[in-house]
Design an enzyme around this catalytic site. Structure first.
Site, PDB file in Angstrom:
ATOM      1  N   ASP A 310       5.379   8.778  16.897  1.00  0.00           N
ATOM      2  CA  ASP A 310       4.959   9.433  15.690  1.00  0.00           C
ATOM      3  C   ASP A 310       6.049  10.771  15.689  1.00  0.00           C
ATOM      4  O   ASP A 310       5.654  11.650  16.936  1.00  0.00           O
ATOM      5  CB  ASP A 310       3.615   9.511  15.721  1.00  0.00           C
ATOM      6  N   THR A 380      -3.570  10.992  -6.923  1.00  0.00           N
ATOM      7  CA  THR A 380      -3.060  12.677  -7.534  1.00  0.00           C
ATOM      8  C   THR A 380      -2.147  13.492  -6.475  1.00  0.00           C
ATOM      9  O   THR A 380      -1.534  13.808  -7.645  1.00  0.00           O
ATOM     10  CB  THR A 380      -4.231  14.110  -8.516  1.00  0.00           C
TER      11      THR A 380
END
Lengths: 684, 562
Positions: A310, A380
């Site tokens: 990661d 959004t």
């Protein structure tokens, strides 16, 4: 917890190992190791020969000589057993010290009362907690066993396990819900569900592995055992057929000489150290604070071709930070910054905080009344604030803001588009800020967020590349940013805008091409990928699902730990390989010691083969078996520590190890046997 | 430089120069590519396959290929037993030679079938022309068996995953028609022009220089000798093998036969590289094999050229070298070179008496057969070498900290088990056989030509030669007795078919495995380092298994004359 055991041979461990070396003389235990079992048989035969001589047999030479041969063989067995026992004792001691903290800790067991979990002042010992039980921990309590938080949030001191003094936060739900037995709650109260049966935690499993009861041979260990058994068989054939040959040549050989020749030739050195090497591998993993669920996992780690890492926390330090404000043309910088700060006031993410930090403003000084904060949502992809006067300030991803802006009929400024691209290309994350009032909107500017690459990480990736391991960065960033960071950190490939299933697909793709993949993960959504990966390392702080799915658990929650694990795996194989080579190479010198000794009496011309100029046939045979015995304890430290791995390429490494252990294995016994012969001949 | 040494160097260099294009050609043949000989042999092959109901394009698993190999060999065995035991009344027997006893026929058939050609009989009196022609046929069949088995292994080691590995019968037939027959044809013609007879007439009467009338055995010698060398069989037409003036008349034919026997073993190594597209690997293998070969051959050339020190001490001129049992037209150096070529390569044809070599030369001949993998017999040499590669890959894989892999395939417990059994088998057959022979002097003592160390070496040589399917002998041994015929017969069978099936099985298992692409961490097997590792494994294994027994034979003999 780390580096507690400075010395390889601690007193109490040695005495325990000494006891075990005798216990392991049991033929049932010896039988597991074919090489040493044949030595066991040889020792028994020599004992019988000694008794035979006591009853008056004359053809086998002096009793004292035969008895010394018996004694040396017996010592060989003890040394080999000791090697295994000391490795076990060290592993156990390490695991026990981890386990000790959690035994007999008082647990406040909770019961369901009217749909709530309540503790009725009932305290029981942790060993009575069953899987599925609940317990409550408050500030100051030691967590009695492994579990998952079902309610509450707490700061926890995990230094007993990880050695890291900074407390960590664990809370119910999400990926940080797991708690470990032996750690201490510093604040707040949590209700925890027990996730393991008593005696079945990972540590318990690991202790069982080390103790040998459930230790299974790994595939490479099995193949090596076959090789060693094969060599043993060759020497059985050589020694048995030598009897008719020597009879034919009128050179009778005593039983002691036969058995000495046989024991010297079979690969006792590696045979005696083999299981110690395997245990020491797991032990080294444990010392690196990694709990392995099987010896095979450690071994597989040495073969890893691809490493999935990661980005956040591994390659970069924590989270992104705001580094620049770029106001749009015609916008006052101060105004832009204050708008940016307003939009971040309610933003508790590290990114949001870093924007306020960079602005140097105190958000409380901005007079804001009756405003409404808008949280970030995935739809959004922006957040912000609605002010009292009706103006809306939003900050978010460039395309999200562009959409909003264009909806109100605005035109997205070109220089902003360019700025956004520039930032992305340089590995930054652009956040665009805009404000709309009534039906008009205006783009205010761009905030640049940057990742900070961990110092020293490039060198580690370089080392991995030299080992032949491909590193892959997994990130949620857009491809441009991902590419920049990947290049800067020196990883070979990246997965950008990664979703959990992307990891899975990547692993499957690499595996289909025949590569072995390792990954590290903590979240529940990592679990399938952890299970799919050949080596899946779950962080201890991760969810129970992740820990179950992986085959290792890292107590330190350190994402770069995989690099160490790979080296431990390689060391394990190398130690076996080099000691096998050493053991077999030793035979050359032993032949030159024993063969002339066998035949010199009958064929004096063979004195020319006695190139070490050993004193007498008896001293030659004794020197060879004494060397054969003492080389085992001398190599125990190497077996436990492992042969050093150097990423210099496979061929160079082979040359190096062949030189040290192959050539060394040929030369050392010549010197050793000669020296022992000088000593032994003083007593004959 | 000494012309004799130049002759030796020329033999080696010419073999290599011929082997390179031949290797490429062999790879083409097994790839099914077009060859110049297609117009002649394609219709013939189609006819054979049609009659026998075999579809040559149907690919089989390694198991099925091996069953086919064993089946066809069993058929040849039965036919051979019948012919050799009934030669006296069968046609083509102008010299009226008798039929063979059951145990001799067993030994003869087996030893020709397994490419060993131990020959416990003399060709002049022991077989009829029909027998000789059938034995000549077996020399083709056994060479083709080895080549087809090797190709099965080649197919398994190509990149990728392979479950089917060609069709054995197709490879078997093509080995004969495209490689062995044409080469033998050329070679026979060359031999005929050099004076080797080629006739079906019986003994010929001639008057010798002293004026005596003698009967000289002839026969279809040129054809026989060609395949004897090209197929690394080594079974001579006459008892004296290539020391016989009609079988090997001149220095030129000696070179020719020398080149012929090494040609296909060299070429198979290159064919391997072309076939699996790893030319560098085949050069490394060739390098190791050459090193091993020269390490044995050069001392022999020197020791034989120097001669016996005891004879020098007696004041006798020893300039020609150790000439006991050697032919003057060939000379000591070329004989020394041949003695190693014929033993490393499992030909076993001789142009001098190995029994009369210096003790350590004899040891080198033994070692050549004990290692049995420096070039080795046609096809089977590379199979033997493959076992050592597997062992070397395993040990060196561990030494660099990676699960061992060869050509992208992981070596695991099952492959190691097979490799270890095959590696064990060779010393087991040699040592157990010699141990039995030395335990039963009742059957063996009277057959030995010499007492003491040398007699021991004779027994050791016989079993080593059998286990290695070599066929040469320390000819002092009187070996046509039931003991030697039967015991070596069984050693021959085990020493042939298990070392074929074992490597093919390993390759078959590897072939079906997933292919792992190479990375920096992968141990390269086409490097000098790995070549050295393989050499070390071969040398160490041979030394460990055979040091005691060699000590009691040639080494003791050597120290007792020095």
């Amino acid at each position: 917890m780390k580096s507690q055991n400075k010395s390889l041979f601690q007193k109490e461990l040695v005495s325990e190992a000494l006891k075990q070396s005798f216990v392991k003389l049991n033929p049932k235990v010896m039988f597991r190791n074919p090489v040493m079992f044949t030595v066991w048989v040889g020792t028994v035969i020599m004992l019988a020969v000694c008794i035979w001589i006591l009853t008056g047999e004359k053809s086998q030479g002096f009793l004292s000589y035969n008895f010394v041969v018996f004694l040396v063989l017996f010592l060989t067995l003890l040394f080999a057993n000791f090697a295994e026992a000391i490795a076990e004792a060290r592993g156990k001691a390490q695991a026990n010290s981890l386990r000790k903290t959690r035994e007999e800790t008082p647990a406040k067991k909770a019961e369901w009362i009217e749909g709530k979990l309540v503790n009725k002042n009932q305290t029981i010992p942790s060993s009575l907690l069953q899987k599925g039980d609940f317990f409550i921990c408050e500030a100051g309590d030691i967590i009695p066993t492994d579990g998952e938080i079902v309610e509450g949030l707490a700061t926890i001191d995990e230094s007993a396990i990880t050695g890291e003094s900074a407390p960590v936060i664990r809370e119910s739900g999400g990926d940080k819900s797991s708690v470990t037995g032996g750690t201490k709650v510093l604040s707040d109260k949590i209700i925890v569900k027990v996730t393991t049966e008593p005696g079945e935690s990972f540590l318990d499993k690991m202790i069982a592995l080390v103790e040998g009861a459930s230790r299974q041979k790994t595939p490479n260990e099995i193949a090596l055992t076959i090789l060693l058994a094969g060599f043993t068989l060759i020497f059985i054939i050589v020694c048995i057929t030598l009897k008719p040959f020597s009879d034919y040549a009128n050179a009778p050989i005593t039983i002691a000489a036969f058995i000495a020749l046989f024991v010297c030739l079979i690969p006792t050195t590696i045979g005696g150290l083999l299981s110690a090497i395997g245990i020491a591998g797991m032990d080294r993993a444990l010392r690196a604070n990694v709990i392995t669920k099987s010896g095979k996992a450690v071994e597989t780690a040495g073969d890893i071709d691809v490493l999935l890492l990661d980005k956040t926390g591994t390659i970069t330090i924590g989270n992104r930070k705001a580094t620049h404000f770029f106001p749009a043309i015609g916008i006052d910088e101060k105004q832009f910054i204050s708008r940016a700060v307003l939009s971040s006031m309610a933003d508790n993410t590290p990114e949001g905080k870093s924007i306020i930090e960079l602005s140097g403003m105190n958000p409380k000084l901005l007079e804001v009344h009756n405003s409404q904060f808008i949280k970030f949502t995935a739809e959004t992809r922006s957040s912000g604030i609605n002010l009292e006067d009706g103006s809306k300030i939003r900050k978010g991803a460039a395309d999200a803001i562009k959409q909003l802006h264009e909806k109100t009929g605005g035109v997205f400024p070109q220089e902003i588009t360019r700025q956004v691209e520039d930032i992305s290309r340089n590995g930054g994350t652009p956040l665009v800020v805009y404000e709309s009032l009534l039906q008009k909107s205006i783009v205010l500017g761009v905030i640049e967020l940057q990742d900070i690459i961990k110092p020293g990480i490039q060198e580690r990736f370089e080392r991995l590349r030299k080992m032949g391991i491909k590193t892959v960065m997994v990130t949620g960033d857009n491809p441009l940013t991902a590419k920049y960071i990947a290049e800067k950190a020196g990883v070979d490939d990246f997965i950008a805008e990664a979703k959990p299933e992307d990891k899975m697909n990547y692993i499957k793709k690499e595996q289909a091409a025949g590569r072995l993949v390792a990954m590290m993960g903590d979240g529940t959504n990592d679990a399938p990928a952890l299970a799919q990966a050949d080596v899946g390392v779950a962080m201890n702080s991760g969810t129970q699902a992740a820990k179950e799915a992986g085959n290792m658990v890292d107590l330190d929650n350190d994402p770069t730990k995989l690099i160490e694990i790979v080296e431990i795996g390689k060391q394990l194989l190398m130690t076996r390989g080099t000691l096998t080579t050493f053991s077999i190479a030793n035979d050359v010198a032993k032949y030159f010691a024993i063969i002339p000794a066998l035949f010199i009496a009958a064929i004096p011309a063979l004195q020319a083969l006695n190139i070490m100029q050993l004193q007498s046939p008896e001293s030659a045979i004794l020197s060879a078996i004494i060397f054969n015995a003492i080389i085992i304890p001398l190599l125990i430290p190497l077996a436990l520590k492992g042969v050093a791995y150097k990423p210099i390429g496979a061929s160079a490494l082979l040359r190096r190890n062949l030189f040290i252990y192959g050539l060394g294995g040929i030369i050392i016994p010549f010197i050793g046997i000669k020296l022992i012969d000088i000593l032994v001949s003083q007593f004959i | 430089m000494n012309t004799e040494i130049l002759g030796i160097i020329a033999m080696f260099v010419i073999t290599l120069l011929l082997a390179l294009p031949l290797g490429k050609y062999i790879a083409r043949v097994y790839n099914g590519d077009q060859t110049l000989l297609d117009p002649i042999f394609n219709p013939l092959e189609r006819l054979f396959f049609k009659i026998s109901g075999i579809n040559p394009y149907q690919e089989w698993s390694w198991q099925k290929n091996m069953i086919a190999l064993l089946a066809i060999n069993f058929v040849w065995f039965l036919l051979g037993m019948f012919i050799l035991m009934n030669m006296s009344w069968l046609p083509l027997n102008p010299d009226h030679n008798p039929s063979q006893s059951a145990h001799l026929a067993f030994n003869t058939t087996i030893s020709f079938l397994v490419n060993c050609n131990l020959q416990h009989y003399s060709g002049e009196s022991g077989v009829s022309y029909l027998g000789q022609l059938y034995l000549m046929f077996l020399q083709f069949a056994s060479a083709a068996t080895g080549m087809a088995a090797a190709v099965t292994l080649f197919r398994a080691l190509r990149k990728g995953t392979h479950k089917t590995l060609g069709n054995f019968f197709n490879d078997y037939l093509r080995s004969c028609t495209r490689i062995l027959l044409p080469l033998s044809f050329i070679m026979s013609i060359l031999l005929m022009f050099s004076g080797t007879p080629m006739t079906l007439e019986g003994k010929q009467q001639m008057i010798s220089l002293q004026g005596d009338t003698t009967q000289v055995s002839t026969g279809p010698v040129a054809a026989f000798v060609a395949i004897k060398h090209l197929g690394t069989n080594g079974g001579g037409f006459f008892g004296a093998n290539s020391a016989h003036p009609l079988e090997n008349p001149t220095y030129f034919t000696n070179m020719l036969e020398m080149i012929a026997q090494m040609l296909i073993p060299f070429a198979m190594v290159f064919a391997f590289g072309y076939f699996i597209q790893r030319k560098k690997l085949s050069w490394v293998i060739f390098g190791v094999m050459t090193f091993g070969f020269l390490a044995l051959a050069i001392p022999n050339v020197i020791m034989e050229s120097q001669g016996n020190p005891i004879i020098t001490q007696m004041g006798i001129n020893n300039e020609l070298g150790n000439m006991e049992g050697k032919e003057i037209r060939i000379g000591a150096p070329a004989s020394g070179y041949w003695s190693i070529a014929t033993t490393v390569i499992s030909t076993g044809s001789v142009n001098s008496m190995h029994d009369s070599f210096m003790p350590l030369s004899g040891m080198n001949q033994l070692l050549a057969m004990m290692t049995n993998s420096f070039f080795g017999g046609v096809g089977v040499g590379i199979l033997n070498y493959f076992i050592f590669i597997i062992l070397a890959v395993f040990i060196s894989g561990l030494m660099v900290g990676r699960t061992p892999e060869f050509l992208g395939k992981k070596i695991e417990a099952r492959e190691m088990k097979i490799a270890m059994i095959i590696a064990l088998l060779h010393p087991f057959l040699i040592l157990a056989g010699t141990a039995m022979a030395s335990s039963f002097p009742l059957y063996t003592a009277s057959t030995l030509n010499n007492p003491g160390f040398h007699g021991f070496s004779e027994m050791l040589y016989e079993y080593t030669s059998s286990a290695a399917n070599n066929g040469s002998g320390f000819e002092g041994l009187g070996d046509n007795t039931p003991w030697w015929n039967i015991s070596t017969g069984f050693v021959l069978i085990f020493g042939r078919f298990l070392p074929i099936i074992g490597p093919v099985a390993i390759a078959g298992i590897l072939g079906a495995k997933k292919y792992i692409p190479e990375s920096v961490g992968t141990l390269q097997t086409d490097t000098a380092t790995f070549g050295f590792m393989t050499l070390a494994v071969i040398v160490i294994l041979a030394a460990l298994a055979f040091f005691p027994v060699l000590t009691l034979g040639p080494i003791a003999e050597f120290f007792s004359i020095h």
